[in-house]
Write an enzyme that holds these catalytic residues in place. Structure first.
Site, PDB file in Angstrom:
ATOM      1  N   ASN A  93       0.804  -1.225   0.000  1.00  0.00           N
ATOM      2  CA  ASN A  93       0.000   0.000   0.000  1.00  0.00           C
ATOM      3  C   ASN A  93       0.835   1.272   0.000  1.00  0.00           C
ATOM      4  O   ASN A  93       0.369   2.318  -0.479  1.00  0.00           O
ATOM      5  CB  ASN A  93      -0.931  -0.031   1.226  1.00  0.00           C
ATOM      6  CG  ASN A  93      -1.501   1.322   1.546  1.00  0.00           C
ATOM      7  OD1 ASN A  93      -2.416   1.804   0.865  1.00  0.00           O
ATOM      8  ND2 ASN A  93      -0.961   1.976   2.577  1.00  0.00           N
ATOM      9  N   TYR A 162       3.946   9.908 -11.202  1.00  0.00           N
ATOM     10  CA  TYR A 162       3.169   9.094 -10.256  1.00  0.00           C
ATOM     11  C   TYR A 162       2.200   8.185 -11.013  1.00  0.00           C
ATOM     12  O   TYR A 162       2.132   6.979 -10.777  1.00  0.00           O
ATOM     13  CB  TYR A 162       2.396  10.023  -9.315  1.00  0.00           C
ATOM     14  CG  TYR A 162       1.381   9.337  -8.433  1.00  0.00           C
ATOM     15  CD1 TYR A 162       1.775   8.533  -7.371  1.00  0.00           C
ATOM     16  CD2 TYR A 162       0.010   9.501  -8.660  1.00  0.00           C
ATOM     17  CE1 TYR A 162       0.844   7.900  -6.563  1.00  0.00           C
ATOM     18  CE2 TYR A 162      -0.929   8.880  -7.846  1.00  0.00           C
ATOM     19  CZ  TYR A 162      -0.509   8.085  -6.801  1.00  0.00           C
ATOM     20  OH  TYR A 162      -1.438   7.460  -6.005  1.00  0.00           O
TER      21      TYR A 162
HETATM   22  P1  NDP Z   1      -0.997   8.683   3.165  1.00  0.00           P
HETATM   23  O1  NDP Z   1      -0.004   9.738   2.807  1.00  0.00           O
HETATM   24  O2  NDP Z   1      -2.001   8.970   4.218  1.00  0.00           O
HETATM   25  O3  NDP Z   1      -0.230   7.346   3.544  1.00  0.00           O
HETATM   26  C1  NDP Z   1       0.875   6.897   2.796  1.00  0.00           C
HETATM   27  C2  NDP Z   1       1.591   5.808   3.569  1.00  0.00           C
HETATM   28  O4  NDP Z   1       2.719   5.373   2.795  1.00  0.00           O
HETATM   29  C3  NDP Z   1       2.108   6.298   4.901  1.00  0.00           C
HETATM   30  O5  NDP Z   1       1.933   5.321   5.884  1.00  0.00           O
HETATM   31  C4  NDP Z   1       3.581   6.537   4.624  1.00  0.00           C
HETATM   32  O6  NDP Z   1       4.352   6.320   5.791  1.00  0.00           O
HETATM   33  C5  NDP Z   1       3.874   5.419   3.619  1.00  0.00           C
HETATM   34  N1  NDP Z   1       5.082   5.693   2.859  1.00  0.00           N
HETATM   35  C6  NDP Z   1       5.306   6.654   1.930  1.00  0.00           C
HETATM   36  N2  NDP Z   1       6.586   6.601   1.499  1.00  0.00           N
HETATM   37  C7  NDP Z   1       7.177   5.578   2.189  1.00  0.00           C
HETATM   38  C8  NDP Z   1       8.477   5.028   2.206  1.00  0.00           C
HETATM   39  N3  NDP Z   1       9.480   5.482   1.426  1.00  0.00           N
HETATM   40  N4  NDP Z   1       8.734   3.993   3.034  1.00  0.00           N
HETATM   41  C9  NDP Z   1       7.767   3.501   3.837  1.00  0.00           C
HETATM   42  N5  NDP Z   1       6.515   3.969   3.867  1.00  0.00           N
HETATM   43  C10 NDP Z   1       6.228   4.998   3.047  1.00  0.00           C
HETATM   44  O7  NDP Z   1      -1.705   8.313   1.795  1.00  0.00           O
HETATM   45  P2  NDP Z   1      -2.789   7.193   1.398  1.00  0.00           P
HETATM   46  O8  NDP Z   1      -3.214   6.403   2.560  1.00  0.00           O
HETATM   47  O9  NDP Z   1      -3.797   7.866   0.599  1.00  0.00           O
HETATM   48  O10 NDP Z   1      -1.902   6.311   0.414  1.00  0.00           O
HETATM   49  C11 NDP Z   1      -1.949   4.886   0.400  1.00  0.00           C
HETATM   50  C12 NDP Z   1      -1.905   4.394  -1.023  1.00  0.00           C
HETATM   51  O11 NDP Z   1      -3.102   4.797  -1.684  1.00  0.00           O
HETATM   52  C13 NDP Z   1      -0.756   4.955  -1.856  1.00  0.00           C
HETATM   53  O12 NDP Z   1      -0.192   3.917  -2.622  1.00  0.00           O
HETATM   54  C14 NDP Z   1      -1.424   5.975  -2.752  1.00  0.00           C
HETATM   55  O13 NDP Z   1      -0.720   6.144  -3.957  1.00  0.00           O
HETATM   56  C15 NDP Z   1      -2.773   5.316  -2.955  1.00  0.00           C
HETATM   57  N6  NDP Z   1      -3.847   6.222  -3.397  1.00  0.00           N
HETATM   58  C16 NDP Z   1      -4.320   7.236  -2.599  1.00  0.00           C
HETATM   59  C17 NDP Z   1      -5.342   8.060  -3.035  1.00  0.00           C
HETATM   60  C18 NDP Z   1      -5.913   9.178  -2.210  1.00  0.00           C
HETATM   61  O14 NDP Z   1      -6.704   9.984  -2.740  1.00  0.00           O
HETATM   62  N7  NDP Z   1      -5.596   9.287  -0.955  1.00  0.00           N
HETATM   63  C19 NDP Z   1      -5.926   7.874  -4.363  1.00  0.00           C
HETATM   64  C20 NDP Z   1      -5.394   6.777  -5.101  1.00  0.00           C
HETATM   65  C21 NDP Z   1      -4.392   5.993  -4.626  1.00  0.00           C
HETATM   66  P3  NDP Z   1       5.529   7.272   6.340  1.00  0.00           P
HETATM   67  O15 NDP Z   1       5.275   8.661   5.875  1.00  0.00           O
HETATM   68  O16 NDP Z   1       5.451   7.066   7.818  1.00  0.00           O
HETATM   69  O17 NDP Z   1       6.772   6.666   5.763  1.00  0.00           O
END
Ligand code: NDP
Length: 277
Positions: A93, A162
């Protein structure tokens, strides 16, 4: 419900948003979970949310790690095996639309930004899949990858790197699904639309209040989100859980489920036809 009793799940990107909601759901339905992210304070908030749902501390493995680092990936897998003895489910995710040093996410972004985007949104999934394969083959396990409606077919000028990474993730997932199903490993994809999470804070540099306003505005525009509201993380978590539950979705292999409140079915010209009387 107790769909995941006896199952062990790793949920990447579970320190916030969709990943946190998925971890809470799977754990509250019986799974032992490994939660992870880079930000240990937010990861603790996820752990607290799972505990609040009535889950025992012994059923939570919390690992602060960067999913793009090989050591971080290895640590996730080895600590899960050490604590729980096996792995049944991997939810890939973690992901983001990462702006460049000047806050830009469009075509002007440099190649370093392009590479970072692919490393996080695609390469880390490929690496996790390779590393976890022997363990999931033992349990006939599931992988659910979190993509995005940005993957297409509509253009995404606000995030070409992206969206290209997510499009590649979809095709990788279909291909890997057919390759690995002979080992009993099932791979599927969820494509969320607009979900109120930290995503816009990262992608657009919005603070919490601006981000909430942005999602509310999008939800109020029927030509953006026909269902009439922006998704909460739990809307996506329930689709992920369905695909991670072999009893419920066993015959779905290599497919993409779009959960976007209808966003991908509307075209710009619909906005000019006015509302139904
Ligand atoms: P958030 O920003 O709320 O969460 C993203 C998560 O990814 C966090 O837990 C963050 O943890 C983690 N993350 C990001 N980069 C890293 C890294 N290098 N290493 C480890 N963990 C990482 O966003 P969402 O919950 O929305 O995103 C979840 C997924 O859903 C993603 O793949 C996103 O592309 C996808 N998505 C989201 C949409 C939306 O509208 N919200 C729409 C379509 C898809 P931390 O910062 O602690 O590292």
């Amino acid at each position: 419900m107790s769909r995941f009793v006896g199952k062990v799940a790793i949920i990447t990107g579970s320190s916030n948003g969709i990943g946190r909601a998925t971890a809470v759901l799977l754990a509250s339905e019986g799974a032992k979970v490994t939660i992870t992210g880079r930000d240990s304070a937010r990861l603790q908030e996820s752990k607290d949310a799972i505990l609040k749902a009535g889950v025992s501390e012994y059923d939570i493995n919390s690992v602060t790690a960067d999913i793009t680092s090989s050591e971080g990936q290895d640590n996730l897998i080895s600590s899960t095996l050490q604590k729980f003895g096996k792995i049944d489910i991997l939810i890939n995710n973690a992901g983001a639309n990462i702006p460049d040093a000047n806050g830009k996410t469009r075509t002007e972004g440099g190649i370093d930004t392009f590479l970072k985007m692919f490393q996080l949104n695609l390469q880390s999934v490929v690496e996790m899949t390779q590393k976890i394969r022997p363990h999931l083959a033992k349990t006939r396990g599931e992988i659910v990858n979190v993509s995005s409606i940005a993957a297409g077919p509509a253009a995404q000028p606000q995030g070409p790197y992206y969206s290209s990474a997510k499009a590649a993730l979809d095709q990788y997932s279909r291909s890997a699904a057919i390759d690995l199903i002979s080992e009993g490993i099932r791979i599927n994809v969820v494509q969320p639309g607009f979900v109120e999470t930290g995503f816009s804070t990262v992608a657009r540099g919005l603070n919490a209040e601006e981000s909430s306003k942005f999602y509310n505005t999008m939800g109020s525009l029927p030509h953006c989100i026909p269902v009439g509201f922006c998704a909460q993380p739990e809307h996506i978590a329930s689709v992920i859980a369905f695909l991670a539950d072999r009893k419920a979705s066993e015959y779905i292999v290599g497919q993409t489920i779009t959960a976007d409140g209808g966003s991908t079915l509307v075209l710009g010209f619909h906005a000019n036809f006015g509302q139904k009387k």
